[in-house]
Design an enzyme around this catalytic site. Structure first.
Site, short mmCIF file in Angstrom:
data_model
loop_
_atom_site.label_atom_id
_atom_site.label_comp_id
_atom_site.label_asym_id
_atom_site.label_seq_id
_atom_site.Cartn_x
_atom_site.Cartn_y
_atom_site.Cartn_z
CG ASP A 160 46.06 47.47 45.57
OD1 ASP A 160 45.78 47.34 44.37
OD2 ASP A 160 47.03 46.91 46.11
CB ALA A 161 43.06 52.67 48.75
CE1 TYR A 186 38.73 45.69 41.45
CE2 TYR A 186 39.52 44.77 43.52
CZ TYR A 186 38.88 44.62 42.31
OH TYR A 186 38.38 43.38 41.95
CG LEU A 204 43.17 36.18 50.58
CD1 LEU A 204 44.46 36.48 51.34
CD2 LEU A 204 42.54 34.90 51.08
CE LYS A 248 46.74 40.93 48.80
NZ LYS A 248 47.22 41.52 47.53
NE ARG A 259 44.11 35.96 41.68
CZ ARG A 259 44.12 35.55 42.95
NH1 ARG A 259 43.14 34.77 43.38
NH2 ARG A 259 45.09 35.89 43.76
CB CYS A 274 33.67 75.80 29.16
SG CYS A 274 33.56 76.48 27.48
#
Length: 703
Positions: free
Chosen positions: A44-45, A47, A94, A129, A150, A444
């Protein structure tokens, strides 16, 4: 340097446009993986960081906002296997808060918008959440009639039969309910049920699941509802969509009404009146997080008064009256068992930590990226150490450090290899910095001779931005590279697959994982890409520093494959006039030219390119018109364009030999202004720059 690494305030307009295009594609991909395929690849962080960067660039360059901007989009489109359902009331996402200061700022923004005193109390709800799958359930006259995921916020997937199989979702409402009611909430799975499910999977010899969130989402999105019924899914109700008659005028009252209708609601939801109270509740929930028995990834705050919510309204994809306060990434300690080296497309060697399996936030972590030798040195870690890892979703996480007091006596220092781990054992070389020093990246030196690099080059070649061959992804490339009957060692080999397969005794259709239809479809997809635009051909070669945008510039500059190829060979041979010709192209500098020279100076590369060119038909690019009325001029488009989109306008101007800028300066020659033009029009007037409208623009270019 790729645009992804350039700070927002240092981006040029061209770089900003490229970065917004990259972010739109990357965020869209992650949205699809998360919302449609239940298989996220980033935390999540990570994203959220992508979305914040996208928004920051749009704020700095508002003229570059794309029609497909992630800031205008929620979730991902509904997949085709389910019937699509349009939400009567959109399911918005949100905005996020990551620090206490973010929450204080949110409350202050709400007060300012409502013209309240700076310290006036304002009632807000705070609730966990839930980390699950969002669902909207429609009831008519108290009976469940439909349920939808959703999706992209506007259109979701019809999962009505599956929703009926979830025990927490009533088929018939209780109490005094509205005639029409859409209940929204989260489908999830408890830790206990998840572990029990995996135990059953193991007992039956089946593959186990990664984490509760993905398992819950995948369980709800089964074509066979009996599979959903067999999974221990649960549902928390916390919101609503269309309602014929509101049972309450507050957020808290509405949730209490949902509870009275027969839904499970979260007991940890409470009312607060200040930012301090919100934060106190946040930290209290954070302390209890490990004992809740289900996954949460933050706390959601909402203005309690629904009339105030109405006044506050929405901004793009999210409401002004709510925010999600995310938890920091989870951490855990485990043993560093070994460090392996992976080789990328450009030969970069990346160390990867192999860890004793550890569960972090419901995900079993076994690997972690270490980036480069300097990162290993900075962390001070040794093989055998107890290291602290931070969860980064379901992919490779990050190592934060090690526990000094737990270092074993036989801890082994990692020595970065001086040769590539491939069978050729070619020497490893270090990149140089702009100042002539040694860079952190080790590569390489085998180039295309290195099998690891060849596989990565092939993956780039068939990627969406290059030849975009359907049905030929990473797994298939790996298969063909290793296959003894139909080996693919170079791009040209792809276009001889069907011919070679026809000559083989053992056909592709008879191999494991293939069949008559899939083999036929692949051969047809390959055949369809024998004709390719010049820019995609150039990009597909995988030359360092030649990205998608640079390939377009080179294609427009040279016009044909022969012209580009001849020039590249000449530059590789030391022809200064050819180098000067390429250097004259917009945004083509020494780094790109040197990379092209290095690429075409390698005889092996030249053979590969010639073999590929013999298999494909490269379309000529439309070159800029040198004698058009706007050739060589710098043009700015501003305001609302009615006869063309901003991208169409830019493309048209560039094809006519003009350069399009995003801001007005003393170097601007012409401003094309539509309705709503603001500061740029004023700046043009101050500088005495010619301004015309859209109709005059078409007259000038003779269109």
């Amino acid at each position: 340097m790729t645009t992804a690494r350039i700070p927002v305030d240092e981006l040029t307009e061209e770089q900003a446009k490229d970065e917004l295009a990259r972010l739109a594609q990357e965020i869209g991909r992650h949205d699809r993986l998360y919302y449609s395929e239940d298989a996220p690849e980033v935390s999540d962080a990570e994203y959220d960081a992508l979305r914040r960067r996208n928004l920051a660039i749009e704020q700095a360059f508002p003229n570059l906002i794309r029609a497909d901007s992630p800031s205008k989009r929620i979730g991902a489109p509904a997949v085709e296997k389910f019937e699509k359902v349009r939400h009567k009331v959109p399911m918005l996402s949100l905005d996020n808060a990551f620090t206490d200061d973010d929450v204080v700022d949110f409350v202050a923004r709400v007060r300012r918008f409502l013209k309240m005193e700076p310290h006036a109390p304002i009632a807000m709800t705070a609730e966990p959440k839930i980390d699950g799958l969002s669902l909207s359930i429609r009831y008519e006259n108290g009976r469940l009639v439909s349920a939808a995921t959703r999706g992209d916020g506007q259109v979701g997937e019809n999962v009505t039969a599956n929703a009926r199989a979830v025990a927490d979702i009533p088929n018939v409402l209780s109490g005094d309910f509205p005639e029409i009611l859409e209940v929204r909430g989260e489908v999830y799975m408890t830790h206990r049920d998840f572990l029990a499910l995996n135990e059953r999977q193991r007992a039956e010899g089946k593959q186990t699941y990664v984490n509760p969130r993905n398992t819950a989402a995948g369980s709800l999105r089964q074509l066979d509802a009996s599979i959903t019924a067999a999974r221990p899914l649960k549902f928390f109700a916390y919101a609503w969509g269309e309602v014929s008659e509101m049972p309450s005028q507050t957020q808290m009252g509405m949730v209490e009404a949902l509870k009275s209708y027969g839904f499970r609601t979260n007991k940890l939801m409470c009312l607060c009146e200040t930012a301090r109270e919100l934060l106190e509740h946040y930290h209290a929930i954070e302390e209890r997080r490990a004992t809740l028995g289900y996954d949460i990834d933050g706390v959601v705050y909402k203005v309690n008064d629904l009339a105030l919510q109405q006044r506050l309204g929405y901004v793009s994809r999210s409401p002004r009256w709510a925010i999600a306060h995310k938890f920091a990434a989870e951490k855990a300690f485990t043993i560093l068992r070994d460090i392996d080296i992976q080789v990328g497309r450009t030969g970069a060697l990346t160390p990867v930590a192999r860890l004793e399996p550890v569960t972090v936030g419901g995900v079993v972590v076994t690997n972690a990226t270490l980036h480069n030798a300097e990162e290993i040195e900075r962390l001070g870690i040794k093989i055998g150490d107890t290291v602290q890892v931070q969860r980064a979703g379901d992919v490779i996480p990050q190592i934060l450090g090690y526990a000094e007091d737990r270092r074993p006596a036989d801890a082994k220092e990692f020595v970065f290899p001086s040769v590539c781990p491939c069978e050729l054992k070619t020497p490893v070389v270090r990149d140089s910095t702009a100042g002539g020093g040694e860079g952190v990246v080790r590569r390489c030196s085998g180039e295309f001779a290195c099998p690891f690099q060849r596989i990565e080059h092939l993956r780039l070649f068939v990627s969406r931005r290059a030849f975009d061959i359907e049905g030929l992804g990473e797994k298939q490339i790996e298969f063909f590279f290793r296959d003894p009957d139909l080996p693919v060692k170079s791009p040209a080999d792809i276009f001889t697959l069907a011919e070679r397969d026809a000559q083989n005794i053992k056909k592709l259709k008879d191999k494991e994982g293939w069949g008559t239809v899939s083999a036929g479809n692949l051969f047809a997809a390959i055949e369809a890409k024998r004709t390719i635009p010049l820019d995609r051909m150039i990009y597909g070669l995988g030359i360092r520093h030649v990205g998608e945008r640079t390939a377009v510039t080179l294609a427009r500059g040279y016009g044909s494959w022969k012209a580009f190829h001849d020039s590249a060979l000449a530059i590789a041979g030391g022809d200064l006039s050819a180098r000067e010709e390429m250097d004259a192209l917009e945004d083509i500098g020494d780094a790109v030219i040197d990379a092209i020279a290095t690429y075409f100076a390698e005889e092996h590369n030249c053979r590969l390119v010639e073999a590929l060119a013999a298999q494909v038909n490269v379309l000529e690019a439309e070159r800029p018109v040198a004698d058009s009325p706007v050739a060589g001029k710098t043009i700015v488009f501003t305001g609302a364009l009615e006869r063309m989109s901003r991208d169409e306008a830019k493309d048209m101007a560039e094809r006519l030999g003009a350069k399009v800028a995003g801001s007005v300066s003393s170097k601007t020659d012409l401003v094309v202004a539509g309705p709503g033009a603001g500061s740029k029009l004023k700046k043009a007037a101050e500088l005495g720059i010619e301004v015309i409208d859209e109709d005059m623009w078409f007259q000038r270019i003779g269109a």
